[in-house]
Design a protein around this motif. Structure first.
Motif, PDB file in Angstrom:
ATOM      1  N   LYS A 193       0.823  -1.208   0.000  1.00  0.00           N
ATOM      2  CA  LYS A 193       0.000   0.000   0.000  1.00  0.00           C
ATOM      3  C   LYS A 193       0.860   1.262   0.000  1.00  0.00           C
ATOM      4  O   LYS A 193       0.377   2.343  -0.381  1.00  0.00           O
ATOM      5  CB  LYS A 193      -0.918   0.002   1.218  1.00  0.00           C
ATOM      6  N   LYS A 194       2.125   1.130   0.415  1.00  0.00           N
ATOM      7  CA  LYS A 194       3.027   2.285   0.435  1.00  0.00           C
ATOM      8  C   LYS A 194       3.711   2.532  -0.895  1.00  0.00           C
ATOM      9  O   LYS A 194       4.295   3.590  -1.113  1.00  0.00           O
ATOM     10  CB  LYS A 194       4.128   2.082   1.492  1.00  0.00           C
ATOM     11  N   LEU A 195       3.707   1.542  -1.773  1.00  0.00           N
ATOM     12  CA  LEU A 195       4.503   1.586  -2.999  1.00  0.00           C
ATOM     13  C   LEU A 195       3.754   2.280  -4.131  1.00  0.00           C
ATOM     14  O   LEU A 195       2.621   1.910  -4.462  1.00  0.00           O
ATOM     15  CB  LEU A 195       4.891   0.168  -3.415  1.00  0.00           C
ATOM     16  N   HIS A 196       4.396   3.292  -4.727  1.00  0.00           N
ATOM     17  CA  HIS A 196       3.806   4.062  -5.825  1.00  0.00           C
ATOM     18  C   HIS A 196       4.882   4.280  -6.885  1.00  0.00           C
ATOM     19  O   HIS A 196       5.785   5.101  -6.706  1.00  0.00           O
ATOM     20  CB  HIS A 196       3.308   5.425  -5.330  1.00  0.00           C
ATOM     21  N   THR A 197       4.803   3.569  -7.991  1.00  0.00           N
ATOM     22  CA  THR A 197       5.811   3.686  -9.038  1.00  0.00           C
ATOM     23  C   THR A 197       5.651   5.008  -9.787  1.00  0.00           C
ATOM     24  O   THR A 197       4.561   5.351 -10.256  1.00  0.00           O
ATOM     25  CB  THR A 197       5.696   2.525 -10.042  1.00  0.00           C
ATOM     26  N   VAL A 198       6.769   5.749  -9.876  1.00  0.00           N
ATOM     27  CA  VAL A 198       6.803   6.995 -10.642  1.00  0.00           C
ATOM     28  C   VAL A 198       8.079   6.991 -11.481  1.00  0.00           C
ATOM     29  O   VAL A 198       9.182   6.886 -10.928  1.00  0.00           O
ATOM     30  CB  VAL A 198       6.789   8.241  -9.729  1.00  0.00           C
ATOM     31  N   TYR A 199       7.949   7.093 -12.786  1.00  0.00           N
ATOM     32  CA  TYR A 199       9.130   7.144 -13.647  1.00  0.00           C
ATOM     33  C   TYR A 199       9.857   8.478 -13.473  1.00  0.00           C
ATOM     34  O   TYR A 199       9.232   9.525 -13.295  1.00  0.00           O
ATOM     35  CB  TYR A 199       8.727   6.990 -15.118  1.00  0.00           C
ATOM     36  N   ASN A 200      11.181   8.429 -13.513  1.00  0.00           N
ATOM     37  CA  ASN A 200      11.960   9.669 -13.551  1.00  0.00           C
ATOM     38  C   ASN A 200      11.692  10.416 -14.851  1.00  0.00           C
ATOM     39  O   ASN A 200      11.215   9.834 -15.832  1.00  0.00           O
ATOM     40  CB  ASN A 200      13.451   9.362 -13.434  1.00  0.00           C
ATOM     41  N   TRP A 201      12.035  11.683 -14.857  1.00  0.00           N
ATOM     42  CA  TRP A 201      11.855  12.483 -16.069  1.00  0.00           C
ATOM     43  C   TRP A 201      13.201  13.049 -16.515  1.00  0.00           C
ATOM     44  O   TRP A 201      14.222  12.884 -15.845  1.00  0.00           O
ATOM     45  CB  TRP A 201      10.834  13.590 -15.854  1.00  0.00           C
ATOM     46  N   ALA A 202      13.213  13.729 -17.638  1.00  0.00           N
ATOM     47  CA  ALA A 202      14.452  14.197 -18.242  1.00  0.00           C
ATOM     48  C   ALA A 202      14.721  15.651 -17.899  1.00  0.00           C
ATOM     49  O   ALA A 202      13.818  16.404 -17.525  1.00  0.00           O
ATOM     50  CB  ALA A 202      14.403  14.032 -19.763  1.00  0.00           C
ATOM     51  N   GLU A 203      15.973  16.058 -18.072  1.00  0.00           N
ATOM     52  CA  GLU A 203      16.345  17.452 -17.878  1.00  0.00           C
ATOM     53  C   GLU A 203      15.679  18.330 -18.921  1.00  0.00           C
ATOM     54  O   GLU A 203      15.539  17.948 -20.086  1.00  0.00           O
ATOM     55  CB  GLU A 203      17.866  17.597 -17.982  1.00  0.00           C
ATOM     56  N   ASP A 204      15.262  19.544 -18.493  1.00  0.00           N
ATOM     57  CA  ASP A 204      14.630  20.513 -19.390  1.00  0.00           C
ATOM     58  C   ASP A 204      13.422  19.927 -20.106  1.00  0.00           C
ATOM     59  O   ASP A 204      13.121  20.276 -21.234  1.00  0.00           O
ATOM     60  CB  ASP A 204      15.620  21.011 -20.445  1.00  0.00           C
ATOM     61  N   SER A 205      12.716  19.015 -19.431  1.00  0.00           N
ATOM     62  CA  SER A 205      11.642  18.314 -20.122  1.00  0.00           C
ATOM     63  C   SER A 205      10.497  19.245 -20.514  1.00  0.00           C
ATOM     64  O   SER A 205       9.809  18.998 -21.490  1.00  0.00           O
ATOM     65  CB  SER A 205      11.105  17.169 -19.263  1.00  0.00           C
ATOM     66  N   ASP A 206      10.284  20.334 -19.775  1.00  0.00           N
ATOM     67  CA  ASP A 206       9.226  21.264 -20.173  1.00  0.00           C
ATOM     68  C   ASP A 206       9.518  21.855 -21.554  1.00  0.00           C
ATOM     69  O   ASP A 206       8.636  22.013 -22.377  1.00  0.00           O
ATOM     70  CB  ASP A 206       9.104  22.394 -19.149  1.00  0.00           C
ATOM     71  N   ASP A 207      10.793  22.221 -21.779  1.00  0.00           N
ATOM     72  CA  ASP A 207      11.158  22.762 -23.081  1.00  0.00           C
ATOM     73  C   ASP A 207      11.092  21.686 -24.154  1.00  0.00           C
ATOM     74  O   ASP A 207      10.677  21.929 -25.278  1.00  0.00           O
ATOM     75  CB  ASP A 207      12.576  23.339 -23.033  1.00  0.00           C
ATOM     76  N   SER A 384       3.987   9.191 -20.592  1.00  0.00           N
ATOM     77  CA  SER A 384       4.187   8.499 -19.312  1.00  0.00           C
ATOM     78  C   SER A 384       5.332   9.006 -18.455  1.00  0.00           C
ATOM     79  O   SER A 384       5.401   8.656 -17.274  1.00  0.00           O
ATOM     80  CB  SER A 384       4.423   7.001 -19.581  1.00  0.00           C
ATOM     81  N   MET A 385       6.275   9.796 -18.998  1.00  0.00           N
ATOM     82  CA  MET A 385       7.495  10.088 -18.268  1.00  0.00           C
ATOM     83  C   MET A 385       7.842  11.564 -18.205  1.00  0.00           C
ATOM     84  O   MET A 385       8.973  11.924 -17.876  1.00  0.00           O
ATOM     85  CB  MET A 385       8.668   9.322 -18.908  1.00  0.00           C
ATOM     86  N   SER A 386       6.916  12.439 -18.481  1.00  0.00           N
ATOM     87  CA  SER A 386       7.218  13.869 -18.469  1.00  0.00           C
ATOM     88  C   SER A 386       7.312  14.383 -17.040  1.00  0.00           C
ATOM     89  O   SER A 386       6.825  13.758 -16.089  1.00  0.00           O
ATOM     90  CB  SER A 386       6.140  14.645 -19.218  1.00  0.00           C
ATOM     91  N   ALA A 387       7.913  15.556 -16.883  1.00  0.00           N
ATOM     92  CA  ALA A 387       8.030  16.171 -15.560  1.00  0.00           C
ATOM     93  C   ALA A 387       6.654  16.441 -14.967  1.00  0.00           C
ATOM     94  O   ALA A 387       6.433  16.240 -13.765  1.00  0.00           O
ATOM     95  CB  ALA A 387       8.845  17.457 -15.650  1.00  0.00           C
ATOM     96  N   GLN A 388       5.718  16.905 -15.782  1.00  0.00           N
ATOM     97  CA  GLN A 388       4.389  17.216 -15.258  1.00  0.00           C
ATOM     98  C   GLN A 388       3.730  15.970 -14.683  1.00  0.00           C
ATOM     99  O   GLN A 388       3.147  16.016 -13.582  1.00  0.00           O
ATOM    100  CB  GLN A 388       3.498  17.812 -16.347  1.00  0.00           C
ATOM    101  N   ALA A 389       3.834  14.842 -15.407  1.00  0.00           N
ATOM    102  CA  ALA A 389       3.239  13.603 -14.908  1.00  0.00           C
ATOM    103  C   ALA A 389       3.895  13.169 -13.606  1.00  0.00           C
ATOM    104  O   ALA A 389       3.220  12.749 -12.657  1.00  0.00           O
ATOM    105  CB  ALA A 389       3.362  12.505 -15.971  1.00  0.00           C
ATOM    106  N   GLY A 390       5.233  13.281 -13.544  1.00  0.00           N
ATOM    107  CA  GLY A 390       5.952  12.864 -12.352  1.00  0.00           C
ATOM    108  C   GLY A 390       5.660  13.743 -11.147  1.00  0.00           C
ATOM    109  O   GLY A 390       5.408  13.242 -10.041  1.00  0.00           O
ATOM    110  N   VAL A 391       5.682  15.055 -11.345  1.00  0.00           N
ATOM    111  CA  VAL A 391       5.428  15.979 -10.229  1.00  0.00           C
ATOM    112  C   VAL A 391       3.978  15.856  -9.759  1.00  0.00           C
ATOM    113  O   VAL A 391       3.706  15.907  -8.549  1.00  0.00           O
ATOM    114  CB  VAL A 391       5.763  17.426 -10.622  1.00  0.00           C
ATOM    115  N   ASP A 392       3.045  15.681 -10.680  1.00  0.00           N
ATOM    116  CA  ASP A 392       1.644  15.472 -10.292  1.00  0.00           C
ATOM    117  C   ASP A 392       1.528  14.278  -9.347  1.00  0.00           C
ATOM    118  O   ASP A 392       0.858  14.348  -8.302  1.00  0.00           O
ATOM    119  CB  ASP A 392       0.773  15.212 -11.523  1.00  0.00           C
ATOM    120  N   ALA A 393       2.181  13.179  -9.721  1.00  0.00           N
ATOM    121  CA  ALA A 393       2.092  11.958  -8.917  1.00  0.00           C
ATOM    122  C   ALA A 393       2.742  12.149  -7.543  1.00  0.00           C
ATOM    123  O   ALA A 393       2.174  11.754  -6.516  1.00  0.00           O
ATOM    124  CB  ALA A 393       2.758  10.802  -9.665  1.00  0.00           C
TER     125      ALA A 393
END
Length: 407
Positions: A193-207, A384-393
């Motif tokens: 129940k504690k485990l939540h998979t979140v992929y890392n994202w890339a540098e400057d991914s917003d740009d 699946s791996m953008s900064a927005q998706a990761g930070v949201d999670a």
């Protein structure tokens, strides 16, 4: 929320996840503090313009940063490296006042020793903490060249096991970076129940999400490895595979980065007369887009060690984000993603013949097919791996953790 980020590394060091998370959370209205060390990675020397002290604070936008002293070392001396990790943990403990009144602590766990102070605060200050696990311990230590004998490795495992068990138990949530890592943590007793998979994202991914692709030079093929030149990256296999394709006119293998294995790798390349291999050394992060622009394929490699089946090196997301096709030799999740999503080529780890075959397949692949691999990779990243998706999670996970104390 009032959020404290604990991480041994932070810009100007290469620290994409931590810095992006801090900035985006602050932009969303949270009060964000960062407790980190003085910058010295990867060269093991204090960065110019810094002097270690107990009272150093700075601001990056709305993010307040406090740096604490640590023993600076990035050598292969096991005692010195352990001292580096533990000194940061001790300094973080001594800076406990910086953690007062926060609602939740986020721990960027490349080294699990970064969790020592948050574990203590959980018991004494009742502050919940969330672990973002980047490397699985104890194997990341015991299977590295820092541990010179199997006996010492077993001793280290025995010492670390109760600490790791206690940290996982006291944590409010644990974030693995890949599905297989999640399964391994569950097998080790971490509450699912504690485990939540979140992929890392890339540098400057917003740009990058709005960037247009750069047209690559034509003729031959350029395969690039950009990252740590370490002892676990299986780069000896890469050099041997390069030797096996010396007959391919216009094939180029470019190695970007530094690390403990760099001298040995340069020597091997010279001894093998690898005229198709080029060492670029360390490249400033702002210049990495130029490296990607000339790359037809990005190489993602690790040795064949069981814990790596649940590891996704950050260069993987960086390549996908920029629409560069992949050649992967990482067993487990990376290979599965590359094959299932059709974003590149794969070969088993520590197999130079198979990797050389992948190099040949890349060399003879039509430009249109190569571009299609890159297009699929970019679409996968945005999905699946953008900064927005990761930070949201992660924001959701931190919010749930912070609510524990008020329930």
């Amino acid at each position: 929320m009032k959020i404290l980020i604990v991480t041994q590394y932070y810009p100007p060091e290469f620290a994409v996840i931590q810095s992006t998370l801090a900035q985006q959370l602050s932009e969303r209205g949270h009060e964000v503090r960062v407790l980190t060390g003085f910058p010295s990675y990867p060269h093991g020397k204090l960065y110019a313009g810094f002097k270690q002290s107990w009272h150093h604070t700075e601001s990056h936008g709305r993010v307040l940063i406090r740096r604490v002293p640590l023993i600076i070392n990035h050598s292969q001396n096991s005692l010195a490296r352990i001292a580096n990790y533990l000194s940061f943990a001790l300094s973080t403990l001594l800076a406990s006042g910086f953690a007062r009144n926060v609602d939740v602590v986020y721990v960027y766990a490349t080294q699990m020793t970064a969790a020592i102070a948050p574990h203590f605060w959980r018991r004494t200050l009742r502050i919940p903490f969330v672990l973002h696990v980047q490397d699985l311990w104890p194997e990341s230590i015991t299977d590295s060249s820092l541990i010179k004998s199997s006996v010492l490795g077993r001793v280290m495992s025995a010492i670390l096991a109760p600490f790791l068990s206690a940290v996982y138990k006291q944590s409010s949530a644990v974030i693995p970076i890949a599905p297989t890592m999640r399964d391994l943590l569950a097998d080790r007793g971490v509450d699912e129940k504690k485990l939540h998979t979140v992929y890392n994202w890339a540098e400057d991914s917003d740009d990058l999400t709005t960037a247009t692709r750069v047209i690559r030079p034509t003729g031959g093929v350029c395969v690039t490895y950009a990252g740590n030149l370490g002892d676990l990256q299986d780069l000896e296999t890469v050099l041997e595979a390069a030797r096996l394709v010396l007959d391919l006119v216009g094939f180029r293998l470019v190695l970007v980065g530094t690390g403990v294995a760099e001298r040995s790798l340069r020597q091997q390349a010279a001894e093998k007369s690898l005229t198709n291999v080029e060492f670029r050394g360390r490249v400033p992060p702002k210049e990495m887009n130029l490296i990607y622009a000339e790359s037809d394929f990005q190489l993602v490699t690790l040795k064949d060690i069981p814990i790596f089946r649940g590891t996704i090196p950050s260069k993987f997301q960086g390549s996908l984000a920029r629409g560069v096709a992949i050649i992967a030799t990482v067993a487990g999740d990376v290979t599965a993603i590359v094959q299932d999503e059709g974003v590149g080529l794969t070969a088993p780890p520590e197999n130079p013949v198979a990797l050389a075959d992948a190099f040949r397949a890349a060399y003879f692949m039509p430009d249109k097919a190569r571009a299609e691999l890159g297009r699929r990779g970019r679409a996968l990243y945005l999905r699946s791996m953008s900064a927005q998706a990761g930070v949201d999670a992660i924001e959701t996970i931190l919010t749930e953790a912070a609510s524990e104390i008020t329930k």
